[in-house]
Structure formats: structure tokens, C-alpha cells
Design a protein around this motif. Structure first.
Motif, PDB file in Angstrom:
ATOM      1  N   PHE A 155       1.067   3.905  -2.920  1.00  0.00           N
ATOM      2  CA  PHE A 155       0.974   5.396  -2.706  1.00  0.00           C
ATOM      3  C   PHE A 155       1.927   6.350  -3.207  1.00  0.00           C
ATOM      4  O   PHE A 155       1.750   7.229  -3.756  1.00  0.00           O
ATOM      5  CB  PHE A 155       0.709   5.652  -1.146  1.00  0.00           C
ATOM      6  N   VAL A 156       3.135   6.080  -2.822  1.00  0.00           N
ATOM      7  CA  VAL A 156       4.364   6.665  -3.141  1.00  0.00           C
ATOM      8  C   VAL A 156       4.665   6.737  -4.985  1.00  0.00           C
ATOM      9  O   VAL A 156       4.836   7.751  -5.346  1.00  0.00           O
ATOM     10  CB  VAL A 156       5.909   6.076  -2.622  1.00  0.00           C
ATOM     11  N   GLY A 202       0.814  -1.157   0.233  1.00  0.00           N
ATOM     12  CA  GLY A 202       0.204   0.030  -0.003  1.00  0.00           C
ATOM     13  C   GLY A 202       0.890   1.370  -0.107  1.00  0.00           C
ATOM     14  O   GLY A 202       0.480   2.251  -0.633  1.00  0.00           O
ATOM     15  N   ILE A 203       1.933   1.211   0.653  1.00  0.00           N
ATOM     16  CA  ILE A 203       2.830   2.539   0.900  1.00  0.00           C
ATOM     17  C   ILE A 203       3.488   2.501  -0.494  1.00  0.00           C
ATOM     18  O   ILE A 203       3.575   3.880  -1.108  1.00  0.00           O
ATOM     19  CB  ILE A 203       3.865   2.194   2.060  1.00  0.00           C
ATOM     20  N   TYR A 262       2.186   6.517  -6.907  1.00  0.00           N
ATOM     21  CA  TYR A 262       0.950   7.348  -7.303  1.00  0.00           C
ATOM     22  C   TYR A 262       1.194   8.946  -7.317  1.00  0.00           C
ATOM     23  O   TYR A 262       1.108   9.748  -8.138  1.00  0.00           O
ATOM     24  CB  TYR A 262      -0.225   7.049  -6.576  1.00  0.00           C
ATOM     25  N   LYS A 263       1.819   9.385  -6.072  1.00  0.00           N
ATOM     26  CA  LYS A 263       2.244  10.623  -5.873  1.00  0.00           C
ATOM     27  C   LYS A 263       3.353  11.271  -6.681  1.00  0.00           C
ATOM     28  O   LYS A 263       3.375  12.214  -7.345  1.00  0.00           O
ATOM     29  CB  LYS A 263       2.601  10.799  -4.424  1.00  0.00           C
TER      30      LYS A 263
END
Length: 141
Positions: A131-132, A127-128, A134-135
Motif C-alpha cells: 500500500f505504501v 499488505g501495508i 503504491y501510494k
């Protein structure tokens, strides 16, 4: 519900004879549980229980961090108490210590398939990472 103290005593050999999914007994904290009917309902899947069938599952049970509700619910499956035998009481604890030592003596497969890794740490890490990524892609656009 019957009081644990009034349950019959059973030997480790008796419990070991029930090490299959269709007859699945485990020992947790000196109490023998018949988990045969519960296996299909277990939130972690029946394979977790089958791996511990016929033996002392105290350490794996406690390592997962079961809730107070789960511990209370387990009482309805209690069928006996482990019979204390001289000399044998210390053997299971000595055998289970290496696996609890955070990898010392535990195989890589055991560590990677433990409930802690598969149910929490790996999904969290994925998940992390997502997220990274995606950002990072958002900043490029």
C-alpha cells in the motif's frame, strides 16, 4: 457425543505412540483427541497437526486463538482423558513455558513459522508495504 468424564484414561506414552499423520493423536487441556480423519480438513493444513502429534498441544492450540465453534467441533474427536500421574503432571507445563515466553528459548524458526506470524502478521506487513509503495508511486505520477 460422549461426555468427556466418561472417556477412558490414557497415558502420555499411549498418546506418543500415535505421532504420525496416519495415526494422529494430541492432548489438549487433558483430553486426548484422535485427529487422524480431521488432518486433511484442518484449515491451517495438516502439517500443523502433525507437528503436535503424540504430545500435549494445549499451548499451541490456545495460542492460535481458536473460535468457540472450533473448540466445540473438537469434542467429536475426543477419545480419552489424560491419566494423571504423580510428578509427570508438572513436567509438560515446565517444558512448554520457554516457547511461550515470546522468544525466550524459542528458536527463530519456531517464531517465524508459528501460526501467528505466517497467518496474520507477515501478510499484514506485506499488505501495508505494498500500500505504501503504491501510494508513493501514485504521487510520483
Amino acid at each position: 457425543m460422549v461426555a468427556i468424564e466418561s472417556l477412558p484414561e490414557m497415558t502420555e506414552a499411549e498418546v506418543a505412540a500415535h505421532a504420525e499423520k496416519d495415526s494422529l493423536w494430541c492432548i489438549i487441556d487433558g483430553v486426548v483427541y484422535d485427529l487422524t480423519k480431521f488432518a486433511d480438513e484442518h484449515p491451517g493444513g495438516d502439517q500443523v497437526l502433525v507437528e503436535q502429534a503424540g504430545r500435549d498441544a494445549t499451548e499451541p492450540f490456545n495460542d492460535v486463538g481458536h473460535s468457540a465453534d472450533a473448540k466445540e467441533m473438537a469434542k467429536e474427536y475426543a477419545i480419552g482423558r489424560l491419566k494423571a500421574t504423580p510428578g509427570a503432571a508438572k513436567a509438560p507445563a515446565a517444558q512448554s513455558k520457554p516457547a511461550a515466553a515470546g522468544g525466550c528459548g524459542a528458536s527463530f524458526k519456531d517464531i517465524m513459522t508459528s501460526p501467528t506470524w505466517t497467518n496474520f502478521l507477515i501478510p499484514t506487513a506485506v499488505g501495508i508495504l505494498v500500500f505504501v509503495l503504491y501510494k508513493g508511486v501514485q504521487r510520483l505520477l
